[in-house]
Design an enzyme around this catalytic site. Structure first.
Site, mmCIF file in Angstrom:
data_model
loop_
_atom_site.group_PDB
_atom_site.id
_atom_site.type_symbol
_atom_site.label_atom_id
_atom_site.label_comp_id
_atom_site.label_asym_id
_atom_site.label_seq_id
_atom_site.Cartn_x
_atom_site.Cartn_y
_atom_site.Cartn_z
ATOM 1 N N ASP A 163 1.050 -1.486 -0.146
ATOM 2 C CA ASP A 163 0.019 -0.004 0.364
ATOM 3 C C ASP A 163 0.472 0.893 -0.045
ATOM 4 O OD1 ASP A 163 -1.483 -1.934 -0.135
ATOM 5 O OD2 ASP A 163 -2.228 -1.186 2.411
ATOM 6 N N GLU A 202 -11.794 -0.035 -3.908
ATOM 7 C CA GLU A 202 -10.627 0.877 -2.366
ATOM 8 C C GLU A 202 -9.576 1.435 -3.066
ATOM 9 O OE1 GLU A 202 -9.923 -3.008 -0.455
ATOM 10 O OE2 GLU A 202 -8.236 -3.551 -1.899
#
Length: 519
Positions: free
Chosen positions: A49, A204
């Site tokens: 991420d 997301e």
């Protein structure tokens, strides 16, 4: 000292880049085009991420950490190839409550942004409070206490524009926007749904950018496995409506071009611009070992972004590779070795704990690390175990420590993936004898694979990491092996990657040194 530090940083920026346009979309004339070899991943091992921001000639990058403490490492680079960890954003228990030792919970995808002299990091502490942000004037820290936010959903991100601060996240599987007060975190406008993506599961990782009159909404879809991909939509108005790119997904290895690559699950990208006017994206992906398994985690990759017909094109539409030829405005330095011989004069920012540490169980004295066990193992039912772990950043590596245990003690080296997927190589000393033990936990199976009686209370424990197996060495002699697939995310689950380091379950264990060497 702070003045001298800031002055030195400013001079370094000027010397490195002499940048006049400070992030405009046109390329600066102060840079020459250089074809260079880029080595991916730029930050290997468990670094999922990624989010990156460019500030002058400096780049700062953060990653998610889930149930580990401290949380959210901060990396700095001046050439996009070599990255140094300069600290951790969440380094105090007051910033990072962690209720369970589970990588399904804790700190999910952070975003780092810079505005008007202040750095902002926004993220989600899943299971421990939800969305929050912290601020700092120096990315190395200290960072503020959490500013808790009303709009939920994971993976929040920020956009600063015209005196306003916008926040996006994904409550109810929908990318949603609101305006917030960047000082108090108060919501200043109703939350408005923007986009549900293209129909892939788990929309997301949203980031919103403003370029050439368009607002671009970049997200990930497909989950974190092989179908992971990047999609994008755009609008003339930040509140929409957003139109989906005709080229969606704009990047994935779940394709004819990418399916044979060792690099898979590409996604969760963040676009930024370097001072030479070029555009880049950091994203996560994993590398497979021993078949369709990955164990060292989702890693941070980098590739160029161009713009065609008003849409971003990632890496010219070609798959990622571990060695890529790209154009930059400078020549990066040669990659720096990550090999370390830890003598325990201090504990650096790369070391982590499973949840926040019980401080009295850790001490450094005379160049030795001394750990005191809490009687708790590394499994799910254990809270705050005594373990000091760092990321395994290469599938081919060597770890070693000389370990000494007191009577009625158990301690050694752990290879840890998740609470139900780990291996332990340790000394167990009773009143009459000492044993060297290899023990592993794989889902519901726990097994002591090897038990060897030794003389005395100390031994040198070594582990050779191969792409498809670990080799355990007692005083230089192999005594056991374990397939890496057994500690992979595909087998035991989780969002992290293997970490390795000293630990102690019972009594007291001391460690003369710890060797981390990539092969």
């Amino acid at each position: 000292m702070r003045y001298l530090k800031c002055l030195a940083a400013a001079l370094a920026i000027i010397a490195a880049f002499s940048c006049k346009n400070g992030g405009n979309t046109s390329q600066s004339n102060d840079f020459q085009t250089v074809a260079v070899t880029l080595h991916n991943p730029i930050i290997p091992g468990f670094h999922p991420d990624p989010s990156c921001v460019a500030v002058g000639g400096d780049f700062y990058l953060v990653n998610s950490t889930f149930h580990y403490f401290p949380g959210v490492p901060v990396y700095h680079s001046t050439d996009l190839q070599n990255w140094e960890q300069i600290g951790n954003v969440l380094d105090r228990p007051s910033q990072l409550p962690l209720a369970e030792p589970s990588s399904w919970l804790g700190i999910y995808a952070p975003t780092i942004r810079y505005h008007d002299g202040t750095f902002y990091m926004i993220t989600t502490n899943v299971g421990n409070g939800g969305n929050f942000m912290v601020t700092a004037t120096d990315p190395a820290g200290p960072w503020s206490e959490p500013i808790w936010l009303e709009q939920q959903g994971i993976d929040p991100s920020l956009l600063f524009e015209d005196g306003k601060c916008y926040m996006v996240s994904n409550p109810d599987a929908t990318i949603t926007l609101c305006e917030i007060d960047p000082v108090t975190g108060a919501t200043l406008s109703p939350s408005k749904p923007l986009w549900k993506g293209t129909g892939g599961r788990f929309p997301e990782g949203p980031h919103i950018y403003h370029k050439d009159g368009w607002y671009y909404l970049l997200i990930s879809e497909g989950g974190i496995e092989m179908a992971h991909c990047l999609t994008v939509a755009r609008s003339r108005d930040i509140y929409g409506p957003y139109e989906s790119s005709p080229r969606n997904p704009i990047f994935t290895h779940c394709s004819l071009k990418g399916q044979e690559s060792n690099i898979q699950a590409t996604g969760h990208g963040d676009i930024f611009q370097s001072p030479d006017g070029r555009w880049w994206i950091t994203m996560l992906a994993f590398r497979r070992y021993g078949g369709d398994y990955h164990h060292i985690g989702r890693e941070t990759f980098l590739c160029p972004v161009t713009w065609e017909d008003g849409w971003p094109v990632i890496n010219g539409g070609e798959p990622l590779a571990e060695t890529m030829t790209v154009e930059m405005g400078w020549t990066p330095a040669a990659p720096v070795s990550r090999d370390r011989q830890y003598g325990w004069d201090s504990i650096g920012p790369e070391w982590m704990h499973i949840q926040s540490p019980v401080e009295e169980n850790y001490s450094v004295s005379g160049g030795k690390l001394v750990l005191r066990g809490s009687g708790k193992g590394l499994g799910f039912d254990s809270q705050h175990p005594t373990a000091l772990l760092r990321r395994q950043q290469s599938a081919e590596a060597f770890f070693e420590s000389k370990v000494r245990v007191a009577a009625n003690s158990e301690g050694g080296i752990a290879i840890y993936q998740i609470f139900n997927g780990y291996a332990e190589f340790f000394l167990r000393r009773g009143l009459l004898r000492t044993q060297a033990v290899v023990r592993y936990q794989v889902k519901g199976l726990q097994h002591e694979d090897t038990v060897v009686d030794i003389f005395g209370s100390d031994a040198t424990l070594g582990i050779i990491a191969h792409g498809d197996h670990y080799e355990f060495l007692l005083n230089g002699r192999e005594i056991a092996r374990l397939d890496t697939a057994l500690l992979s995310s595909e087998v035991v689950g989780g969002f992290t990657g293997v970490t390795v380091g000293p630990y102690c379950i019972e009594g007291t264990a001391s460690f003369d040194y710890f060797t981390y060497q990539e092969r």
